[in-house]
Enzyme design. Structure first.
Site, PDB file in Angstrom:
ATOM      1  CB  ILE A  40      34.844  24.931   3.656  1.00  0.00           C
ATOM      2  CG1 ILE A  40      34.838  23.632   2.857  1.00  0.00           C
ATOM      3  CG2 ILE A  40      35.023  24.660   5.151  1.00  0.00           C
ATOM      4  CD1 ILE A  40      36.144  22.844   2.925  1.00  0.00           C
ATOM      5  N   PRO A  41      32.470  27.477   4.762  1.00  0.00           N
ATOM      6  CG  PRO A  41      30.423  27.557   5.883  1.00  0.00           C
ATOM      7  CD  PRO A  41      31.320  26.635   5.105  1.00  0.00           C
ATOM      8  CB  CYS A  42      36.687  29.626   7.029  1.00  0.00           C
ATOM      9  SG  CYS A  42      37.275  30.383   5.508  1.00  0.00           S
ATOM     10  CG  HIS A  43      32.235  33.668   5.216  1.00  0.00           C
ATOM     11  ND1 HIS A  43      32.188  32.483   4.494  1.00  0.00           N
ATOM     12  CD2 HIS A  43      30.965  34.135   5.259  1.00  0.00           C
ATOM     13  CE1 HIS A  43      30.944  32.268   4.111  1.00  0.00           C
ATOM     14  NE2 HIS A  43      30.179  33.258   4.567  1.00  0.00           N
ATOM     15  NE  ARG A  44      27.712  31.175   6.316  1.00  0.00           N
ATOM     16  CZ  ARG A  44      27.216  30.312   5.452  1.00  0.00           C
ATOM     17  NH1 ARG A  44      27.231  29.023   5.708  1.00  0.00           N
ATOM     18  NH2 ARG A  44      26.678  30.743   4.327  1.00  0.00           N
TER      19      ARG A  44
END
Length: 178
Positions: free
Chosen positions: A132-136
């Site tokens: 779940i790409p929270c780094h984006r």
């Protein structure tokens, strides 16, 4: 929950899964013993990866080597996540490799720009960073904002760099090496 710890070019990752799907990802930064302890809480045990988990491990290894990877098809077990967080994660799963959104962008999509802090809380509680790409998700000024994984915002910037994203560059300007 079954667990596994494995090494990549970025460092050691940890995964946890149930019969319903992936439920935990630990990013590199902690020693393997600490990672095993964190994953082993609440009765979790070292397990033998299912085909889907083994394939995910391969994709994470590819990601760590800078290859373009899509995690959107991974089966997720979000049973413990609040409904708002699930909605935010669903939106985030549609943000492709090499693209970013702001906390405000996600908040608007969820119905109200005033939900930006709530979006930030959801990102901070994300049990499966990278997948779940929270780094984006960036701050409104294009800076990294927070990141609760080991290494904090520096880890976020490193992950985005693997995807070709330069964080903090003003819109419409390019970075040069001189």
């Amino acid at each position: 929950m079954d667990t596994a710890i494995f090494d990549t070019a970025l460092g050691v990752f940890g995964l946890g899964w149930t019969d319903r799907g992936l439920c935990r990802v630990l990013l590199p930064g902690d020693a393997p013993e600490i990672m095993a302890e964190r994953l082993g809480r609440n009765g979790a045990r070292l397990g033998s990866p299912t085909r889907e988990i083994a394939a995910l491990m391969d994709r994470i290894e590819d990601y760590a080597e800078g290859e373009r990877v899509d995690f959107s098809g991974v089966t997720l077990d979000l049973r413990g996540a609040p409904e708002f967080h699930r909605r935010a994660y669903d939106l985030l799963l549609s943000v492709p490799w090499g693209e970013t959104r702001t906390y405000g962008d996600l908040a608007r999509q969820l119905g109200d720009v005033n939900l930006s802090r709530a979006v930030g809380q959801a990102m901070g509680a994300n049990p499966m960073p990278l997948v779940i790409p929270c780094h984006r998700v960036l701050a409104s000024d294009g800076k990294p904002g927070g990141f609760s994984a080991p290494g904090g915002a520096a880890s976020k910037v490193k992950m985005l760099a693997l995807e070709g994203v330069s964080v903090g560059t003003p819109a419409g300007q390019m970075t040069f090496g001189f």
